[in-house]
Design a protein around this motif. Structure first.
Motif, short mmCIF file in Angstrom:
data_model
loop_
_atom_site.label_atom_id
_atom_site.label_comp_id
_atom_site.label_asym_id
_atom_site.label_seq_id
_atom_site.Cartn_x
_atom_site.Cartn_y
_atom_site.Cartn_z
N PRO A 1 -25.59 -3.97 77.48
CA PRO A 1 -24.11 -4.12 77.89
C PRO A 1 -24.12 -4.57 79.64
O PRO A 1 -22.82 -4.58 80.62
CB PRO A 1 -23.49 -3.24 77.93
CG PRO A 1 -24.37 -2.95 76.92
CD PRO A 1 -25.86 -3.16 76.76
N GLU B 1 -22.44 -13.67 67.64
CA GLU B 1 -21.44 -12.82 68.28
C GLU B 1 -21.15 -11.45 67.84
O GLU B 1 -21.33 -11.37 67.15
CB GLU B 1 -20.84 -13.26 69.06
CG GLU B 1 -20.97 -14.72 69.84
CD GLU B 1 -20.93 -14.57 71.26
OE1 GLU B 1 -20.43 -13.59 71.82
OE2 GLU B 1 -21.40 -15.48 71.95
N ASN B 2 -21.10 -10.22 68.98
CA ASN B 2 -20.86 -8.68 68.27
C ASN B 2 -19.12 -8.62 69.27
O ASN B 2 -19.02 -8.25 70.44
CB ASN B 2 -21.81 -8.01 69.14
CG ASN B 2 -23.12 -7.55 68.34
OD1 ASN B 2 -23.20 -8.41 67.43
ND2 ASN B 2 -24.20 -8.69 68.76
N ILE B 3 -18.58 -8.76 68.47
CA ILE B 3 -17.23 -9.12 68.60
C ILE B 3 -16.45 -8.00 67.85
O ILE B 3 -16.43 -8.48 66.16
CB ILE B 3 -16.52 -9.66 69.26
CG1 ILE B 3 -17.18 -10.63 70.34
CG2 ILE B 3 -14.59 -10.09 69.50
CD1 ILE B 3 -16.61 -12.32 70.87
N LYS C 1 -23.21 -3.42 70.11
CA LYS C 1 -21.80 -3.37 70.66
C LYS C 1 -22.30 -3.90 71.54
O LYS C 1 -23.29 -3.54 72.79
CB LYS C 1 -21.08 -2.80 71.07
CG LYS C 1 -20.18 -2.66 71.38
CD LYS C 1 -18.22 -1.30 71.53
CE LYS C 1 -17.45 -1.71 71.68
NZ LYS C 1 -16.50 -1.17 71.73
N ASN C 2 -21.87 -5.48 72.49
CA ASN C 2 -22.23 -6.14 73.83
C ASN C 2 -23.19 -6.65 74.26
O ASN C 2 -23.49 -7.01 75.27
CB ASN C 2 -21.19 -4.70 74.67
CG ASN C 2 -19.89 -4.70 74.34
OD1 ASN C 2 -19.16 -5.28 74.16
ND2 ASN C 2 -19.29 -3.96 75.06
N SER C 3 -24.23 -6.74 73.23
CA SER C 3 -24.93 -6.85 73.60
C SER C 3 -25.86 -8.27 73.16
O SER C 3 -25.02 -8.83 71.93
CB SER C 3 -26.49 -6.29 72.82
OG SER C 3 -26.23 -4.82 74.21
N ASP D 1 -13.28 -14.98 71.99
CA ASP D 1 -12.25 -13.05 71.37
C ASP D 1 -11.47 -13.32 70.70
O ASP D 1 -11.27 -12.27 70.28
CB ASP D 1 -12.59 -12.77 73.00
CG ASP D 1 -13.78 -12.59 74.09
OD1 ASP D 1 -14.00 -12.06 74.70
OD2 ASP D 1 -14.79 -13.19 73.07
#
Length: 213
Positions: free
Chosen positions: A17, A119-121, A33-35, A147
């Motif tokens: 991140p 994707e991690n969203i 998350k966010n990686s 997003d």
């Protein structure tokens, strides 16, 4: 990535991140998350809008009986079937569609596997497949960013994924089986990504090999 390519022990890269990149010796990604995980594999190429990764001396446990005369014909047949993920060139240079996804060592065989990214969203991991589309619209509302579309889909249990139909056109879908469609991109909703792990790097790949500044 150049450093990982030159290092035989490196099997992938993790973007944390804080935008730091770490070389990794493991190759099994886990959601965080966010990686972003970049996994080193065989040679890759794109044909008819679908990306493929080459794996030498590996083969799925079962193959379809039908023979294809050339690689392109087999790849197009596989891409058109939502259940097909791999094409195999046998030792005698015949091309077959794979049944199942598990790979075993088999000298002289070459496997071509449909590639994907993640994707991690919105507390989910999303499998991203270029050259594919999902069917069954949840609604006809158009989102203009990835997003916004994925965040909206994450909040709806019936939404199984999102299709990018144009550069700024994203729609939610109720079907999570991708179908080949040139010029589109499918985002398939995966498992919830929140869990307890000892550290970011270990959660993604195991022990890190190198940290870049």
């Amino acid at each position: 990535m150049k450093a990982c390519i030159k290092n035989s022990r490196c099997n992938g890269i993790t973007k944390q991140p804080n935008s730091r990149f770490i070389l990794n010796t493991g190759s099994s990604p886990m959601p965080w998350k966010n990686s972003v995980a970049y996994i080193k594999s065989g040679e890759s190429f794109v044909t008819k809008g679908v990306s493929w990764t080459t794996q030498e001396n590996l083969c799925p446990g079962k193959l379809d009986d039908k023979d294809y005369t050339n690689r392109q014909e087999a790849l197009e047949a596989c891409a058109a079937k939502s259940t097909c993920k791999m094409v195999v060139m046998t030792k005698d240079k015949k091309f077959k569609l794979a049944i199942g996804t598990g790979l075993v060592k088999r000298t002289g065989y070459v496997t071509f596997e449909i590639g994907s990214t993640t994707e991690n969203i919105g507390d989910f991991t999303w499998t991203v497949m270029d050259g594919n589309t999902l069917t069954g619209y949840y609604s006809h509302h158009v989102y203009h960013t990835m997003d916004d579309a994925l965040m909206a889909c994450a909040k709806i249990s019936r939404c199984k994924g999102v299709t990018q139909e144009a550069s700024n056109r994203f729609l939610m879908n109720i079907d999570d089986e991708p179908k080949a469609h040139k010029g589109r991109k499918a985002f398939i909703k995966g498992g919830i990504k929140q869990f307890i792990a000892p550290s970011l790097t270990e959660a993604l790949f195991g022990r890190s090999q190198h940290r870049s500044s």
